[in-house]
Design a protein around this motif. Structure first.
Motif, short mmCIF file in Angstrom:
data_model
loop_
_atom_site.label_atom_id
_atom_site.label_comp_id
_atom_site.label_asym_id
_atom_site.label_seq_id
_atom_site.Cartn_x
_atom_site.Cartn_y
_atom_site.Cartn_z
N LYS A 15 4.00 55.50 13.33
CA LYS A 15 3.45 56.36 12.28
C LYS A 15 3.22 55.56 10.98
CE LYS A 15 4.57 60.67 11.80
NZ LYS A 15 5.28 61.96 11.63
N ILE A 16 4.16 54.70 10.65
CA ILE A 16 4.00 53.89 9.45
C ILE A 16 2.85 52.90 9.61
CG2 ILE A 16 5.10 52.08 8.06
CD1 ILE A 16 7.72 53.62 8.37
N THR A 17 2.73 52.30 10.80
CA THR A 17 1.62 51.37 11.06
C THR A 17 0.27 52.09 10.95
OG1 THR A 17 3.00 50.01 12.52
CG2 THR A 17 0.61 49.80 12.76
N ARG A 18 0.18 53.29 11.52
CA ARG A 18 -1.07 54.05 11.43
C ARG A 18 -1.39 54.42 9.98
NH1 ARG A 18 -1.44 58.34 16.51
NH2 ARG A 18 -0.89 56.88 18.18
N ALA A 19 -0.37 54.71 9.19
CA ALA A 19 -0.59 55.01 7.78
C ALA A 19 -1.12 53.78 7.04
CB ALA A 19 0.70 55.49 7.13
N ILE A 20 -0.55 52.61 7.35
CA ILE A 20 -1.03 51.36 6.75
C ILE A 20 -2.48 51.11 7.14
CG2 ILE A 20 -0.70 48.86 6.64
CD1 ILE A 20 2.29 49.40 7.32
N GLU A 21 -2.79 51.33 8.42
CA GLU A 21 -4.17 51.11 8.89
C GLU A 21 -5.14 52.10 8.25
OE1 GLU A 21 -3.05 49.24 13.30
OE2 GLU A 21 -3.53 51.37 13.10
N ALA A 22 -4.68 53.33 8.02
CA ALA A 22 -5.54 54.31 7.34
C ALA A 22 -5.83 53.87 5.91
CB ALA A 22 -4.87 55.68 7.35
N ALA A 23 -4.81 53.36 5.23
CA ALA A 23 -5.00 52.86 3.87
C ALA A 23 -5.97 51.68 3.85
CB ALA A 23 -3.66 52.44 3.27
N THR A 24 -5.88 50.84 4.86
CA THR A 24 -6.77 49.68 4.96
C THR A 24 -8.20 50.13 5.21
OG1 THR A 24 -4.95 48.38 5.90
CG2 THR A 24 -7.18 47.51 6.17
N GLU A 25 -8.39 51.05 6.15
CA GLU A 25 -9.73 51.53 6.50
C GLU A 25 -10.38 52.31 5.36
OE1 GLU A 25 -11.83 54.55 9.74
OE2 GLU A 25 -9.74 53.91 10.01
N LYS A 26 -9.60 53.16 4.70
CA LYS A 26 -10.15 54.00 3.64
C LYS A 26 -10.11 53.34 2.27
CE LYS A 26 -8.90 58.32 5.97
NZ LYS A 26 -8.26 59.66 5.83
N ARG A 27 -9.56 52.14 2.23
CA ARG A 27 -9.44 51.39 0.97
C ARG A 27 -8.68 52.21 -0.08
NH1 ARG A 27 -12.25 46.81 1.08
NH2 ARG A 27 -12.33 46.60 -1.19
N LEU A 28 -7.56 52.73 0.34
CA LEU A 28 -6.69 53.51 -0.53
C LEU A 28 -5.38 52.78 -0.75
CD1 LEU A 28 -7.10 57.13 0.90
CD2 LEU A 28 -7.95 56.29 -1.29
N PRO A 29 -4.73 52.98 -1.89
CA PRO A 29 -3.40 52.43 -2.09
C PRO A 29 -2.41 53.05 -1.12
CG PRO A 29 -4.35 53.19 -4.17
CD PRO A 29 -5.23 53.71 -3.08
N LEU A 30 -1.35 52.32 -0.83
CA LEU A 30 -0.31 52.77 0.09
C LEU A 30 1.01 52.85 -0.66
CD1 LEU A 30 0.80 53.24 3.05
CD2 LEU A 30 1.17 50.75 3.09
N ILE A 31 1.73 53.95 -0.48
CA ILE A 31 3.06 54.12 -1.06
C ILE A 31 4.01 54.52 0.06
CG2 ILE A 31 4.49 55.32 -2.76
CD1 ILE A 31 1.90 55.96 -4.29
N GLY A 47 -5.66 45.38 -0.77
CA GLY A 47 -5.11 46.71 -0.99
C GLY A 47 -3.78 46.68 -1.72
N LEU A 48 -3.48 47.77 -2.39
CA LEU A 48 -2.23 47.88 -3.14
C LEU A 48 -1.17 48.57 -2.30
CD1 LEU A 48 -0.56 47.79 -5.83
CD2 LEU A 48 -1.55 50.04 -6.35
N TYR A 49 0.01 47.97 -2.22
CA TYR A 49 1.14 48.58 -1.53
C TYR A 49 2.32 48.67 -2.49
CZ TYR A 49 5.31 48.78 1.46
OH TYR A 49 6.53 49.10 2.01
N ILE A 50 2.75 49.90 -2.77
CA ILE A 50 3.92 50.14 -3.61
C ILE A 50 5.07 50.59 -2.72
CG2 ILE A 50 4.86 51.45 -5.55
CD1 ILE A 50 1.98 51.90 -6.50
N SER A 51 6.15 49.84 -2.73
CA SER A 51 7.33 50.18 -1.95
C SER A 51 8.36 50.83 -2.87
CB SER A 51 7.93 48.92 -1.30
OG SER A 51 9.13 49.23 -0.63
N VAL A 52 8.80 52.03 -2.50
CA VAL A 52 9.82 52.74 -3.28
C VAL A 52 11.07 52.84 -2.43
CG1 VAL A 52 10.40 54.82 -4.57
CG2 VAL A 52 8.01 54.08 -4.44
N ILE A 53 12.12 52.19 -2.88
CA ILE A 53 13.37 52.15 -2.13
C ILE A 53 14.32 53.22 -2.65
CG2 ILE A 53 15.42 50.75 -1.66
CD1 ILE A 53 13.55 48.30 -1.71
N THR A 54 14.82 54.04 -1.73
CA THR A 54 15.76 55.10 -2.10
C THR A 54 17.07 54.88 -1.34
OG1 THR A 54 15.07 56.69 -0.39
CG2 THR A 54 13.81 56.65 -2.43
N ASP A 55 18.08 55.63 -1.72
CA ASP A 55 19.42 55.42 -1.17
C ASP A 55 19.62 56.12 0.16
OD1 ASP A 55 22.29 54.58 -1.69
OD2 ASP A 55 22.56 56.77 -1.47
N PRO A 56 20.16 55.40 1.16
CA PRO A 56 20.29 53.95 1.27
C PRO A 56 19.13 53.39 2.09
CG PRO A 56 21.61 55.00 2.97
CD PRO A 56 20.89 56.11 2.26
#
Length: 301
Positions: free
Chosen positions: A155-171, A206-215
Motif C-alpha cells: 500500500k505504501i509503495t502504491r501510494a509512492i507510485e501514485a505520487a510519482t505518476e501524478k506529480r504530487l508531494p508525498l507525506i 518529487g517532494l517526500y515529507i516523512s513525519v515520525i510519530t511515537d513510536p
C-alpha cells in the motif's frame, strides 16, 4: 470506512445498581442507576493527570498538563490533518492474508480488525492540506503495533507510485513496532521495495515529507521513515532501529534517559524539525506551498 470520518460518535455505558421498590428505603451506599458516556475521562500515561476526553480531543490528544503527545490512530490523524471532505482512499480492500500458514496468524488478523476498526496498519490516499494536494499514507499503531507486512509495504509503495505518476508531494506518517514476523522474509522485502519506489520519486524531483510519530522502530525506521527530503517528528516521539534494552545489552553501557526521543535525535542530526501537533498541519501546508504544487502541477521542479 470514511463514511463517518468527520463525525465522531460516542458510545454509552451503564453503571448498574439495584432498583429499589417504592416501599423501600435506600440503604447507605446505594446509588440510583445512571448512564454516563463510555471513556468520559482520560488519564495521561506520562503525568497521570485525569481530564475529560472531550477536552482532550479538542486539544488534539495532547496533555494540557505536561504536553505529552498521545498516540492517534490513522483515522484520527487524517481527520486532524487533511481538509474536511477532501480525502480519497487508495486500495481500501487490500488486506493481509496468511501466506506462510503461520499458526494463529489468520485469527489474530481478524482480532486486530475488530479491535482497531481498520483493515490494515496503514491507510493511504490523496487529499488536500490547506488547499494543497498531496498523497498521504498514515500508519496506525493500534493495528498489530503498526507492523509492516506485505500489504503495508504494498500500500505504501502504491501510494509512492501514485505520487510519482501524478506529480504530487508525498507525506507519510510513520509509527511501527517493526517488520511483521508472521510473514518472515516477505515482510523484510518491503524495506527494499518502498525504498526503491522512493528513489524513483526522488529522480523525478518529487517532494517526500516523512513525519515520525511515537513510536517508530525496526524495519520502518530503517527504510522509508528516514528517507524523507524533510524529516519531522512530534515532540517526545521515540524512534530508532533497536530498542533501548537491546542496545544497552550490546554495548554494555547505560544510555541517556532521553535516548531515541525526537529531541535527542534532532540534537544528533537525525531530524530536521520537531513540530508540536497543533502546528503540524500549518507546517505541512507551508511546505507544500513552498514546493509550488497547485492542482497536481509541480511548478517548483
Amino acid at each position: 470506512m470514511f463514511k463517518d470520518l468527520f463525525q465522531k460518535k460516542r458510545k454509552y455505558a451503564t453503571i448498574p445498581s439495584e432498583r429499589l421498590g417504592s416501599d423501600q428505603s435506600p440503604e447507605p451506599g446505594d446509588r440510583p442507576k445512571r448512564e454516563i458516556p463510555e471513556g468520559l475521562m482520560n488519564k495521561c500515561s506520562r503525568c497521570g493527570t485525569i481530564q475529560y476526553s472531550k477536552e482532550l480531543e479538542k486539544n488534539l490528544k495532547v496533555c494540557p498538563s505536561c504536553g505529552h503527545h498521545m498516540r492517534l490512530n490513522a483515522l484520527e490523524r487524517i481527520r486532524m490533518t487533511v481538509d474536511e471532505g477532501s480525502f480519497q482512499e487508495y486500495d481500501e480492500d487490500l488486506v493481509s492474508v496468511d501466506p506462510l500458514n503461520f499458526p494463529g496468524y489468520a485469527n489474530k488478523l481478524e482480532q486486530q480488525k475488530l479491535k482497531s476498526g481498520l483493515r490494515e496498519a496503514v491507510v493511504t490516499g490523496e487529499g488536500t492540506i490547506g488547499g494543497f494536494p498531496a498523497v498521504v499514507a498514515v500508519m496506525s499503531f493500534d493495528f498489530f503495533t503498526g507492523s509492516m507486512g506485505s500489504v503495508v509495504g504494498e500500500k505504501i509503495t502504491r501510494a509512492i507510485e501514485a505520487a510519482t505518476e501524478k506529480r504530487l508531494p508525498l507525506i507519510i506518517f510513520s509509527t511501527s513496532g517493526g517488520a511483521r514476523m508472521q510473514e518472515s522474509i516477505l515482510s523484510l522485502m518491503q524495506m527494499a521495495k518502498t525504498s526503491a519506489a522512493l528513489a524513483r520519486l526522488d529522480e523525478q524531483g518529487g517532494l517526500y515529507i516523512s513525519v515520525i510519530t511515537d513510536p517508530t522502530t525496526g524495519g520502518v525506521s530503517a527504510s522509508f521513515a528516514m528517507l524523507g527530503d524533510v524529516i519531522i517528528a512530534e515532540p517526545g516521539a521515540v524512534f530508532g532501529f533497536a530498542g533501548r534494552i537491546v542496545i544497552e545489552q550490546t554495548i554494555r553501557q547505560k544510555l541517556p534517559d532521553d535516548f531515541q526521543t525526537a529531541e535527542f535525535n534532532l540534537q544528533h542530526g537525525q531530524l530536521d524539525m520537531v513540530v508540536h501537533r497543533k502546528e503540524l498541519r500549518a507546517t505541512l501546508s507551508q511546505m507544500l506551498d513552498l514546493h509550488g504544487v497547485k492542482g497536481g502541477v509541480n511548478n517548483g521542479g
